[in-house]
Design a protein around this motif. Sequence first.
Motif, short mmCIF file in Angstrom:
data_model
loop_
_atom_site.label_atom_id
_atom_site.label_comp_id
_atom_site.label_asym_id
_atom_site.label_seq_id
_atom_site.Cartn_x
_atom_site.Cartn_y
_atom_site.Cartn_z
N SER A 150 94.23 -58.88 44.93
CA SER A 150 93.02 -59.52 44.44
C SER A 150 93.20 -60.08 43.04
CB SER A 150 91.86 -58.51 44.43
OG SER A 150 92.19 -57.38 43.64
N ALA A 151 94.42 -60.00 42.50
CA ALA A 151 94.67 -60.46 41.14
C ALA A 151 94.52 -61.98 41.07
CB ALA A 151 96.06 -60.04 40.70
N PRO A 152 94.16 -62.51 39.89
CA PRO A 152 94.09 -63.96 39.72
C PRO A 152 95.49 -64.55 39.69
CG PRO A 152 93.72 -62.87 37.63
CD PRO A 152 93.77 -61.79 38.68
N PRO A 153 95.62 -65.87 39.86
CA PRO A 153 96.93 -66.51 39.80
C PRO A 153 97.61 -66.28 38.45
CG PRO A 153 95.27 -68.02 40.65
CD PRO A 153 94.54 -66.82 40.16
N LEU A 154 98.92 -66.39 38.44
CA LEU A 154 99.68 -66.10 37.22
C LEU A 154 99.31 -67.01 36.07
CD1 LEU A 154 103.26 -65.48 38.70
CD2 LEU A 154 101.44 -63.83 38.26
N TRP A 194 99.63 -68.14 42.68
CA TRP A 194 99.81 -69.58 42.49
C TRP A 194 98.50 -70.33 42.44
CZ3 TRP A 194 104.46 -68.59 41.31
CH2 TRP A 194 105.23 -67.70 42.07
N ASN A 195 98.48 -71.44 41.69
CA ASN A 195 97.25 -72.24 41.61
C ASN A 195 97.52 -73.74 41.73
OD1 ASN A 195 98.39 -72.50 39.05
ND2 ASN A 195 96.49 -72.09 37.93
N LYS A 237 105.43 -62.30 35.47
CA LYS A 237 104.04 -61.89 35.27
C LYS A 237 103.79 -61.48 33.82
CE LYS A 237 101.98 -59.40 38.42
NZ LYS A 237 101.73 -58.31 39.43
N GLY A 238 104.69 -60.67 33.29
CA GLY A 238 104.53 -60.24 31.91
C GLY A 238 104.63 -61.37 30.92
#
Length: 304
Positions: free
Chosen positions: A11-15, A39-40, A296-297
């Motif tokens: 459920s995380a938002p895109p990077l 991805w977006n 991600k980080g």
Amino acid sequence: MFAALILTSFSAPPLAAGQSKWLGNIIPSSVPSNWDSYWNQATSENGCKWGTVQGGGAASFNWAQCDVAYNHCQQRGIPFKYHAFVWGSQEPGFIGSAGDQKGALTNLIKNAAARYKPDFIDVVNEALHAPSNIRNALGGSGSTGWDWIVTSFELAKSNFGSAKLLINDYGIVNDSGAVQRYLGIINILKGKSLLNGIGIQCHQFNVNTLAAATITANVNSLGATGLPVYPSELDINGNSESDQAQIYQRVFPALWTNTNIKGITLWGYITGQTWKDGTGIVEVGGRERAAMTWLKGYLETTKV
């Protein structure tokens, strides 16, 4: 090319959520269930290529895979790139003996325009490495040396009023000589107000051993045109998982922080389902490899 397996949903938002540029990926024949967590922006892996759309012959169109990527972008409100209209490597079999090759391309573009409103279009793909087999029907070299490319962009512009028209090729980001040859085409199209952006494929065979300073210099040479640059097919592998992550740490920041670059598209991310072996950064079961953990980080702490 590869059917997506069902993956664990996140459920995380895109990077790249909240950033000024997007980080996208391909969508194959179906959308992986964790795709939206990363991805977006999306490009259909193979579904919009001419050889796929009219692989069954001149009288038929198969938009099924292209629809999957386009419809997902519409539902999510994220950019969609149509890839690609003119490319010598994936043209339909019938085109070689077609009596009106320019008419066939025009028909393809008109039918695509009636169906889609893409944000971006790779109008001509790999002009320097795999030029269209119907280029003579499109004007050949002509007075500019690249009239067949000019014709292709004119056809796209006349049918897609709002889409940003791109050219795309590989072997650019790693080769200053290729940059200059590419600029020869780019400046012709720019002079005719036909080009909105520059695509640079960044496959592992071009970037794995590439110095960050070389990336910066070559991207800046392209950006000096005043046109945005879009790394379009980024993938990286390595001798090990940690080696892959280290290469990402050298290559990705040089692209992401360059102000000439306005969006990056990776070419696959699921292990075993990518075009080049070893370029996956998430395992089929959902485990994130070291490259994805780093990515991600990095994007959490590096805002552009």
